[in-house]
Enzyme design. Structure first.
Site, mmCIF file in Angstrom:
data_model
loop_
_atom_site.group_PDB
_atom_site.id
_atom_site.type_symbol
_atom_site.label_atom_id
_atom_site.label_comp_id
_atom_site.label_asym_id
_atom_site.label_seq_id
_atom_site.Cartn_x
_atom_site.Cartn_y
_atom_site.Cartn_z
ATOM 1 N N CYS A 1 0.840 -1.191 0.000
ATOM 2 C CA CYS A 1 0.000 0.000 0.000
ATOM 3 C C CYS A 1 0.883 1.252 0.000
ATOM 4 O O CYS A 1 1.739 1.419 0.879
ATOM 5 C CB CYS A 1 -0.902 -0.016 1.229
ATOM 6 S SG CYS A 1 -1.682 1.566 1.613
ATOM 7 N N GLU A 2 0.686 2.128 -0.966
ATOM 8 C CA GLU A 2 1.555 3.299 -1.057
ATOM 9 C C GLU A 2 1.213 4.366 -0.008
ATOM 10 O O GLU A 2 1.991 5.294 0.199
ATOM 11 C CB GLU A 2 1.511 3.901 -2.455
ATOM 12 C CG GLU A 2 0.236 4.597 -2.840
ATOM 13 C CD GLU A 2 0.311 5.227 -4.226
ATOM 14 O OE1 GLU A 2 -0.366 6.241 -4.429
ATOM 15 O OE2 GLU A 2 1.033 4.719 -5.098
ATOM 16 N N HIS A 3 0.077 4.223 0.646
ATOM 17 C CA HIS A 3 -0.300 5.206 1.674
ATOM 18 C C HIS A 3 0.349 4.918 3.024
ATOM 19 O O HIS A 3 0.586 5.842 3.802
ATOM 20 C CB HIS A 3 -1.822 5.226 1.838
ATOM 21 C CG HIS A 3 -2.542 5.645 0.604
ATOM 22 N ND1 HIS A 3 -3.775 5.126 0.234
ATOM 23 C CD2 HIS A 3 -2.202 6.520 -0.378
ATOM 24 C CE1 HIS A 3 -4.156 5.676 -0.903
ATOM 25 N NE2 HIS A 3 -3.222 6.518 -1.293
ATOM 26 N N HIS A 4 0.610 3.637 3.306
ATOM 27 C CA HIS A 4 1.152 3.273 4.617
ATOM 28 C C HIS A 4 2.391 2.370 4.530
ATOM 29 O O HIS A 4 2.962 2.021 5.564
ATOM 30 C CB HIS A 4 0.084 2.555 5.450
ATOM 31 C CG HIS A 4 -1.135 3.378 5.690
ATOM 32 N ND1 HIS A 4 -2.262 3.299 4.907
ATOM 33 C CD2 HIS A 4 -1.399 4.329 6.628
ATOM 34 C CE1 HIS A 4 -3.180 4.148 5.343
ATOM 35 N NE2 HIS A 4 -2.685 4.787 6.385
ATOM 36 N N GLN B 1 -4.816 -0.404 -5.252
ATOM 37 C CA GLN B 1 -5.389 -1.541 -5.983
ATOM 38 C C GLN B 1 -6.099 -1.111 -7.263
ATOM 39 O O GLN B 1 -6.015 -1.797 -8.295
ATOM 40 C CB GLN B 1 -6.349 -2.303 -5.071
ATOM 41 C CG GLN B 1 -6.938 -3.547 -5.713
ATOM 42 C CD GLN B 1 -7.796 -4.341 -4.748
ATOM 43 O OE1 GLN B 1 -7.591 -4.277 -3.531
ATOM 44 N NE2 GLN B 1 -8.762 -5.076 -5.257
ATOM 45 N N HIS C 1 -6.090 -5.852 2.680
ATOM 46 C CA HIS C 1 -5.188 -4.731 2.926
ATOM 47 C C HIS C 1 -4.818 -4.690 4.406
ATOM 48 O O HIS C 1 -5.689 -4.510 5.256
ATOM 49 C CB HIS C 1 -5.848 -3.419 2.513
ATOM 50 C CG HIS C 1 -6.102 -3.304 1.043
ATOM 51 N ND1 HIS C 1 -5.462 -2.376 0.253
ATOM 52 C CD2 HIS C 1 -6.911 -4.010 0.214
ATOM 53 C CE1 HIS C 1 -5.877 -2.502 -0.999
ATOM 54 N NE2 HIS C 1 -6.752 -3.491 -1.044
ATOM 55 N N CYS D 1 -3.316 -2.379 5.855
ATOM 56 C CA CYS D 1 -3.561 -1.046 6.414
ATOM 57 C C CYS D 1 -4.962 -0.969 6.998
ATOM 58 O O CYS D 1 -5.261 -0.082 7.794
ATOM 59 C CB CYS D 1 -3.351 0.038 5.355
ATOM 60 S SG CYS D 1 -4.371 -0.142 3.883
#
Length: 222
Positions: free
Chosen positions: A111-114, A152, A180, A182
């Protein structure tokens, strides 16, 4: 200047045109691998110090170097198109025009956010025109684009567009189902939910019978 294969360039340019390529800057493109590993390792070292970890501990002292090698050569290797898989095509001399479907392709991404794991499975289908692709190459393309910081929805679309341009057909379908971490390991901590995304083009989108056949075949023989 780093040179990539013809297929890698076709894939990269198609994603740029559709504005669905990852946000990759070119500033560090020409750094050699050893220098890149050392720089990443130094930053990981600083992060671990800020977390109050004792880097002299036998279990932790080599962790920055391990993480750096893992980032470069494994879980983020899809950021570099020199790692794009070598593609094998077969001329469609038998005029195959039925759905070819590959199910249960294992996906592990980040996940590129976390910067935490997301994992699941992909189902890919296409109706060939002039080319048939080696089956394992579809798995490798999927895994190449998964080995990046991702979301995704974009990953689903990237796989579809790349297969369209390489196979020279609009008739491609992609369905991805992922869990996920996250969501599972932080925030809401929901360990049961999963996320499904799909992207359908060509006859998979315009022809109800083809779409129904795809989703029927996708789900049989579980």
């Amino acid at each position: 200047m780093i040179k990539f294969s013809e297929e890698a360039n076709l894939a990269h340019n198609a994603l740029l045109e559709k504005k669905i390529e990852n946000s990759i800057i070119r500033e560090y493109n020409d750094i050699n691998e050893k220098e890149r590993e050392l720089l990443i390792g130094k930053h990981i070292y600083q992060i671990m110090l800020l977390l109050n970890l004792d880097l002299k501990n036998d279990s932790l002292k080599d962790t920055p170097a391990r993480i750096s090698k893992m980032y470069n050569h494994e879980i983020f290797s899809g950021l570099n198109y020199k790692n794009f898989p070598k593609i094998t095509f077969i001329d469609n001399q038998m005029n195959m025009n039925e759905i070819i479907i590959i199910r249960n392709i294992v996906l592990i991404s980040t996940c590129e956010h976390h910067f935490i794991t997301m994992n699941g499975q992909a189902t890919i289908a296409y109706i060939p025109k002039n080319k048939i692709i080696g089956l394992s190459k579809i798995n490798r393309i999927v895994q190449f684009y998964a080995k990046r910081p991702q979301i995704q929805e974009r990953l689903t679309k990237q796989i579809l567009v790349v297969l369209q341009v390489l196979l020279q057909t609009k008739d491609v379908a992609v369905v991805i189902n992922m869990e996920h971490f996250c969501v599972k390991a932080r925030g809401v901590c929901d360990v049961n939910s999963s996320t499904m995304t799909s992207s359908l083009e060509g006859r998979f989108k315009s022809d109800q019978n083809v779409r129904d056949e795809f989703f029927y075949k996708k789900n049989i023989c579980k």
